[in-house]
Scaffold this active site. Sequence first.
Site: not given
Length: 299
Positions: A41, A45, A47, A160, A183
Amino acid sequence: MYVLGIVVACLICFLLLKWTKRRRFCLDTKRLHGKTVLITGGHCGIGKETAIALAQRGARVIIACRDSGKAEEAVREIRRASCSMNVQHMKLNLANLQSIRDFSEALLKREKRLDVLINNADDGFSMCFGVNHLGHFLLTNLLLGRLKESSPSRVISLTSSMYKYQKLDFQDLNYNIVPFFTYCRSKLANIYFTQELARMMEGKGVTAYSVHPGFVHSDWTSHFSSVFRMLLWFVMVLVSVPCEVAAQTVVHCAVADEVLQHNGKVFFDCQPAKLHPFAEDEGAAKKLWEASERMVNLI
């Protein structure tokens, strides 16, 4: 007096918001010439900002993305921003186990070393457990041999603070009813994965870290309706940090020697973070590893 009260309240709110956005930066000046970094990724963002930062330090950077068009555009932007031509891309779909196997085979034939693997790709609130955990789990295992050959090497997985709102249900690891809960579970799985990987690789030249980048203003909201995105945009403007700031902890874990003494830990704001006790359950981490091996047909 009324006006003074409003002014004081506004000042307090301003200071609180400024405090929530206060972040540390990676101060380690280490160069990465001769090192190879793979970022899933890495086309957008956090990455992408990580790719720029590591390419600036001289690393050979490979970004993995399932959309070749977006990846090619990102490579041009990363090269321009980092003043480095040593940036490449390879096609990878983390939601497809065969794509991961084909990608890994191609990478091992093409690259003679792999020093840092950054499991960054995040499919928002869709297919979270499969992409965020199982996809990266298989990818890491298929590349472990090359990582050990390039030791000391590192595996960094993004997580997260949302992990704290759910626990894993080993009777239903593919739970996908409430997207937010899915998530949260996927991010807890990333923490367990890092802990178990660190234990398994102890003394073998590979260390592992999880990174909570903070609340980031990026394109992860694209999975929601336009009305909800507007609401999220307002909230994120107040409390989020830019991707280039959020990437600092990832960069820190990729280059700083001081992180080596914290193998298997979660980092936030360029320092080890304290976890809820249930997120440090060695038994759960081992059980998840074994279940994941079965789910991706490694055993």
